[in-house]
Write a protein that holds these residues in place. Structure first.
Motif, PDB file in Angstrom:
ATOM      1  N   MET A   1     -11.113 -23.862 -23.759  1.00 43.09           N
ATOM      2  CA  MET A   1     -10.359 -23.077 -22.800  1.00 43.09           C
ATOM      3  C   MET A   1      -9.040 -22.613 -23.399  1.00 43.09           C
ATOM      4  SD  MET A   1     -10.729 -21.991 -19.792  1.00 43.09           S
ATOM      5  CE  MET A   1      -9.904 -21.383 -18.397  1.00 43.09           C
ATOM      6  N   GLY A   2      -8.526 -23.353 -24.360  1.00 43.10           N
ATOM      7  CA  GLY A   2      -7.245 -22.994 -24.957  1.00 43.10           C
ATOM      8  C   GLY A   2      -7.311 -21.780 -25.862  1.00 43.10           C
ATOM      9  N   LEU A   3      -8.499 -21.386 -26.273  1.00 40.73           N
ATOM     10  CA  LEU A   3      -8.646 -20.208 -27.125  1.00 40.73           C
ATOM     11  C   LEU A   3      -8.982 -18.955 -26.340  1.00 40.73           C
ATOM     12  CD1 LEU A   3     -10.622 -21.712 -30.125  1.00 40.73           C
ATOM     13  CD2 LEU A   3      -8.203 -21.190 -29.989  1.00 40.73           C
ATOM     14  N   LEU A   4      -9.172 -19.066 -25.038  1.00 33.90           N
ATOM     15  CA  LEU A   4      -9.575 -17.924 -24.230  1.00 33.90           C
ATOM     16  C   LEU A   4      -8.494 -16.844 -24.180  1.00 33.90           C
ATOM     17  CD1 LEU A   4     -11.741 -16.732 -22.412  1.00 33.90           C
ATOM     18  CD2 LEU A   4     -10.605 -17.813 -20.485  1.00 33.90           C
ATOM     19  N   LEU A   5      -7.264 -17.213 -23.929  1.00 35.25           N
ATOM     20  CA  LEU A   5      -6.189 -16.228 -23.820  1.00 35.25           C
ATOM     21  C   LEU A   5      -5.920 -15.502 -25.143  1.00 35.25           C
ATOM     22  CD1 LEU A   5      -4.270 -14.966 -21.834  1.00 35.25           C
ATOM     23  CD2 LEU A   5      -2.608 -16.722 -22.374  1.00 35.25           C
ATOM     24  N   PRO A   6      -5.823 -16.193 -26.282  1.00 37.24           N
ATOM     25  CA  PRO A   6      -5.663 -15.439 -27.536  1.00 37.24           C
ATOM     26  C   PRO A   6      -6.858 -14.530 -27.834  1.00 37.24           C
ATOM     27  CG  PRO A   6      -5.114 -17.725 -27.885  1.00 37.24           C
ATOM     28  CD  PRO A   6      -5.663 -17.617 -26.501  1.00 37.24           C
ATOM     29  N   TRP A   7      -8.070 -14.972 -27.513  1.00 37.70           N
ATOM     30  CA  TRP A   7      -9.247 -14.144 -27.722  1.00 37.70           C
ATOM     31  C   TRP A   7      -9.192 -12.882 -26.866  1.00 37.70           C
ATOM     32  CZ3 TRP A   7     -13.233 -12.642 -24.448  1.00 37.70           C
ATOM     33  CH2 TRP A   7     -14.313 -12.037 -25.071  1.00 37.70           C
ATOM     34  N   LEU A   8      -8.772 -13.045 -25.605  1.00 44.13           N
ATOM     35  CA  LEU A   8      -8.655 -11.891 -24.724  1.00 44.13           C
ATOM     36  C   LEU A   8      -7.595 -10.915 -25.205  1.00 44.13           C
ATOM     37  CD1 LEU A   8      -9.000 -13.555 -21.204  1.00 44.13           C
ATOM     38  CD2 LEU A   8     -10.651 -12.109 -22.386  1.00 44.13           C
ATOM     39  N   VAL A   9      -6.477 -11.436 -25.709  1.00 40.83           N
ATOM     40  CA  VAL A   9      -5.409 -10.576 -26.223  1.00 40.83           C
ATOM     41  C   VAL A   9      -5.927  -9.724 -27.374  1.00 40.83           C
ATOM     42  CG1 VAL A   9      -3.219 -10.629 -27.491  1.00 40.83           C
ATOM     43  CG2 VAL A   9      -3.509 -12.043 -25.476  1.00 40.83           C
ATOM     44  N   LEU A  10      -6.677 -10.319 -28.286  1.00 43.49           N
ATOM     45  CA  LEU A  10      -7.195  -9.574 -29.428  1.00 43.49           C
ATOM     46  C   LEU A  10      -8.352  -8.644 -29.047  1.00 43.49           C
ATOM     47  CD1 LEU A  10      -7.199 -12.230 -32.263  1.00 43.49           C
ATOM     48  CD2 LEU A  10      -5.790 -10.184 -32.116  1.00 43.49           C
ATOM     49  N   ALA A  11      -9.182  -9.062 -28.115  1.00 45.75           N
ATOM     50  CA  ALA A  11     -10.425  -8.332 -27.855  1.00 45.75           C
ATOM     51  C   ALA A  11     -10.258  -7.128 -26.942  1.00 45.75           C
ATOM     52  CB  ALA A  11     -11.448  -9.281 -27.258  1.00 45.75           C
ATOM     53  N   PHE A  12      -9.401  -7.184 -25.957  1.00 42.01           N
ATOM     54  CA  PHE A  12      -9.348  -6.118 -24.964  1.00 42.01           C
ATOM     55  C   PHE A  12      -8.956  -4.770 -25.561  1.00 42.01           C
ATOM     56  CE2 PHE A  12      -9.043  -8.898 -21.030  1.00 42.01           C
ATOM     57  CZ  PHE A  12     -10.297  -8.523 -20.603  1.00 42.01           C
ATOM     58  N   ILE A  13      -8.003  -4.752 -26.451  1.00 40.83           N
ATOM     59  CA  ILE A  13      -7.546  -3.490 -27.029  1.00 40.83           C
ATOM     60  C   ILE A  13      -8.678  -2.832 -27.814  1.00 40.83           C
ATOM     61  CG2 ILE A  13      -5.939  -2.450 -28.655  1.00 40.83           C
ATOM     62  CD1 ILE A  13      -4.037  -4.791 -27.929  1.00 40.83           C
ATOM     63  N   HIS A  14      -9.350  -3.606 -28.623  1.00 40.77           N
ATOM     64  CA  HIS A  14     -10.402  -3.054 -29.476  1.00 40.77           C
ATOM     65  C   HIS A  14     -11.672  -2.767 -28.694  1.00 40.77           C
ATOM     66  CE1 HIS A  14      -7.795  -3.898 -32.813  1.00 40.77           C
ATOM     67  NE2 HIS A  14      -7.638  -5.126 -32.352  1.00 40.77           N
ATOM     68  N   ALA A  15     -11.964  -3.571 -27.681  1.00 40.77           N
ATOM     69  CA  ALA A  15     -13.171  -3.360 -26.882  1.00 40.77           C
ATOM     70  C   ALA A  15     -13.096  -2.049 -26.111  1.00 40.77           C
ATOM     71  CB  ALA A  15     -13.370  -4.529 -25.925  1.00 40.77           C
ATOM     72  N   ALA A  16     -11.946  -1.719 -25.591  1.00 39.31           N
ATOM     73  CA  ALA A  16     -11.800  -0.464 -24.852  1.00 39.31           C
ATOM     74  C   ALA A  16     -12.021   0.738 -25.763  1.00 39.31           C
ATOM     75  CB  ALA A  16     -10.415  -0.402 -24.214  1.00 39.31           C
ATOM     76  N   LEU A  17     -11.484   0.690 -26.948  1.00 40.59           N
ATOM     77  CA  LEU A  17     -11.659   1.794 -27.895  1.00 40.59           C
ATOM     78  C   LEU A  17     -13.117   1.951 -28.302  1.00 40.59           C
ATOM     79  CD1 LEU A  17     -10.330   3.954 -29.677  1.00 40.59           C
ATOM     80  CD2 LEU A  17     -10.047   2.201 -31.405  1.00 40.59           C
ATOM     81  N   PHE A  18     -13.783   0.842 -28.613  1.00 44.32           N
ATOM     82  CA  PHE A  18     -15.190   0.910 -28.999  1.00 44.32           C
ATOM     83  C   PHE A  18     -16.069   1.353 -27.828  1.00 44.32           C
ATOM     84  CE2 PHE A  18     -14.180  -1.418 -32.855  1.00 44.32           C
ATOM     85  CZ  PHE A  18     -15.070  -0.842 -33.741  1.00 44.32           C
ATOM     86  N   ALA A  19     -15.774   0.911 -26.619  1.00 42.08           N
ATOM     87  CA  ALA A  19     -16.568   1.313 -25.458  1.00 42.08           C
ATOM     88  C   ALA A  19     -16.440   2.806 -25.201  1.00 42.08           C
ATOM     89  CB  ALA A  19     -16.133   0.519 -24.221  1.00 42.08           C
ATOM     90  N   ARG A  20     -15.235   3.331 -25.286  1.00 46.04           N
ATOM     91  CA  ARG A  20     -15.023   4.760 -25.053  1.00 46.04           C
ATOM     92  C   ARG A  20     -15.705   5.596 -26.122  1.00 46.04           C
ATOM     93  NH1 ARG A  20      -9.071   5.919 -24.694  1.00 46.04           N
ATOM     94  NH2 ARG A  20      -9.275   5.900 -26.946  1.00 46.04           N
ATOM     95  N   LEU A  21     -15.583   5.186 -27.382  1.00 43.88           N
ATOM     96  CA  LEU A  21     -16.210   5.937 -28.467  1.00 43.88           C
ATOM     97  C   LEU A  21     -17.729   5.830 -28.401  1.00 43.88           C
ATOM     98  CD1 LEU A  21     -15.777   7.635 -31.028  1.00 43.88           C
ATOM     99  CD2 LEU A  21     -15.895   5.514 -32.313  1.00 43.88           C
TER     100      LEU A  21
END
Length: 109
Positions: A1-21
């Motif tokens: 559970m302690g790695l969830l927040l850092p993972w979300l911080v890194l993933a959301f920015i890149h996931a949105a770009l890849f989803a849109r493209l």
């Protein structure tokens, strides 16, 4: 559970770009002649889209992967420093602070 927040911080920015493209490339590839030809020859809609449109949309996504990995590594430096985690980002920062060139080259590669 302690790695969830850092993972979300890194993933959301890149996931949105890849989803849109991905969406825009799939919509563009759906109108190519080879997909229409496959549909006209009797190939099912789902199979035609999975086989031909996904393959047609993969090129631009692969081109975006290189700069995104670089940005992800830069984000890992910041995220691991902020959250106090030990990982490749912290190792690279420690290598820079300690003038350890092989460690810095190894983490970047």
């Amino acid at each position: 559970m302690g790695l969830l927040l850092p993972w979300l911080v890194l993933a959301f920015i890149h996931a949105a770009l890849f989803a849109r493209l991905t969406r825009s490339q799939l919509l563009e590839a759906m109108h190519h002649g080879y997909v229409r030809t496959a549909r006209a020859k009797g190939l099912g809609s789902r199979r035609a889209h999975l086989k031909y449109t996904a393959r047609g949309a993969a090129g631009p996504l692969a081109q975006l992967l290189g700069p995104e990995v670089r940005a992800l590594l830069g984000g890992a430096f910041m995220t691991e420093t902020v959250f106090g985690l030990g990982g490749i980002g912290k190792l690279a920062v420690d290598g820079v602070n300690g003038n350890d060139l092989p460690t810095v080259i190894g983490t970047v590669l």
